[in-house]
Design an enzyme around this catalytic site. Structure first.
Site, mmCIF file in Angstrom:
data_model
loop_
_atom_site.group_PDB
_atom_site.id
_atom_site.type_symbol
_atom_site.label_atom_id
_atom_site.label_comp_id
_atom_site.label_asym_id
_atom_site.label_seq_id
_atom_site.Cartn_x
_atom_site.Cartn_y
_atom_site.Cartn_z
ATOM 1 N N HIS A 185 113.370 93.834 17.626
ATOM 2 C CA HIS A 185 112.749 92.667 18.256
ATOM 3 C C HIS A 185 113.337 92.332 19.625
ATOM 4 C CE1 HIS A 185 110.198 91.711 14.880
ATOM 5 N NE2 HIS A 185 111.227 91.707 14.058
ATOM 6 N N GLU B 106 112.067 93.614 3.094
ATOM 7 C CA GLU B 106 111.615 92.335 3.649
ATOM 8 C C GLU B 106 110.155 92.011 3.367
ATOM 9 O OE1 GLU B 106 112.170 92.556 7.912
ATOM 10 O OE2 GLU B 106 112.117 94.734 7.827
ATOM 11 N N ASP C 211 110.745 87.856 7.489
ATOM 12 C CA ASP C 211 109.520 88.529 7.065
ATOM 13 C C ASP C 211 109.225 88.281 5.593
ATOM 14 O OD1 ASP C 211 108.234 90.180 9.271
ATOM 15 O OD2 ASP C 211 110.314 90.764 9.504
#
EC number: 4.1.2.-
Length: 268
Positions: free
Chosen positions: A48, A152, A178
């Site tokens: 990310h 996740e 998530d």
């Protein structure tokens, strides 16, 4: 020259809890500053944060003199990318979105040289071997590799026992952001249903004899996860820490309350 010992992996095996910091600023100077603070491990985020191979290399070099151990999260579990990350000196990877035992088995092969795996051999070009200056690098590199897989979503939770049972997986990291979204509580990882799932996952991972890990900038939750036996817990994120401090400082001089953070409690 000797092969660097993976102290993060050593401490996982000893059962000693390790406290980490998530790094998203994608900068060697900032990474070194965080290392100087004294964390046990530092997550370099390639999923990310705006990192690429060269920026990750620079951060590995900046962290090298410090005891805090680097952990790299690639954008995905791609075999070719993993090869490049290992060649620049990564010894511990946290691979996101692992949903099945078969996927975990493929990742184990990706971090090992043949015949145990499929990692390409190019040690003469690799910082990891100090350009073939590390004696017997090819014969001993696999021993220092630490593979963490990130579960996740609901499919990953359903397959958690099988994932944790895969030989060569050193630890399983629960991704609260998530996971909470997948459970219908996006942005609210503290929801009781999400917390119940996380606590159950930690128990299952530990029952399998593997190290459990997680990220939470919520101090109460982070301490709870440590009490439950998590072996590696990230307790903050550099971007959130900096943003919060900047807002507070600006607010003190410009008046008015600082703008509230839009982040979930996972990232702070």
């Amino acid at each position: 020259m000797d092969l660097p010992v993976n102290r993060f992996k050593q401490r996982l095996r000893s059962g000693e809890a390790q406290i980490g910091l998530w790094l998203g600023l994608a900068d060697p100077y900032c990474a070194e500053l965080a290392a100087n603070a004294g964390f046990d491990w530092l997550l370099l985020d390639g999923e990310h944060a705006p990192n690429d191979l060269r920026s990750l290399l620079g951060q590995l070099q900046a962290l090298a003199p410090y005891p805090g151990q680097p952990v790299i999260r690639p954008v995905q579990g791609d075999t070719a990318l993993i090869k490049q990350l290992l060649d620049i000196g990564a010894q511990t990877l946290l691979v996101p979105m692992v949903d099945s035992a078969a996927q975990a088995e493929g990742l184990v092969r990706a971090v090992r040289y043949p015949p145990a795996g499929v990692r390409g051999v190019g040690s003469a070009l690799a910082r990891a071997s100090r350009w073939n200056s590390v004696a017997e690098y090819l014969n001993h590199a696999d021993e220092q590799m630490c593979l963490l897989v990130q579960v996740e979503n609901l499919e990953g939770l359903a397959n958690l026992d099988a994932i944790a049972a895969v030989e060569g997986v050193d630890g399983v990291f629960i991704g609260p952001a998530d996971l909470s979204a997948a459970m219908g509580h996006r942005g609210n990882p503290g929801h009781p249903e999400v917390q119940a799932a996380i606590e159950d996952a930690i128990h299952r991972i530990r029952t399998a004899g593997k190290a459990a890990g997680i990220l939470s900038a919520d101090e109460t939750l982070a301490r709870r996860y440590l009490e439950l036996g998590c072996a590696f817990v990230a307790v903050g994120v550099d971007t959130s820490l900096l943003m919060r401090s900047l807002r507070e400082l600006a607010g003190r001089f410009k008046g008015g309350a600082p703008a509230p953070s839009a982040s979930s409690s996972v990232y702070g």
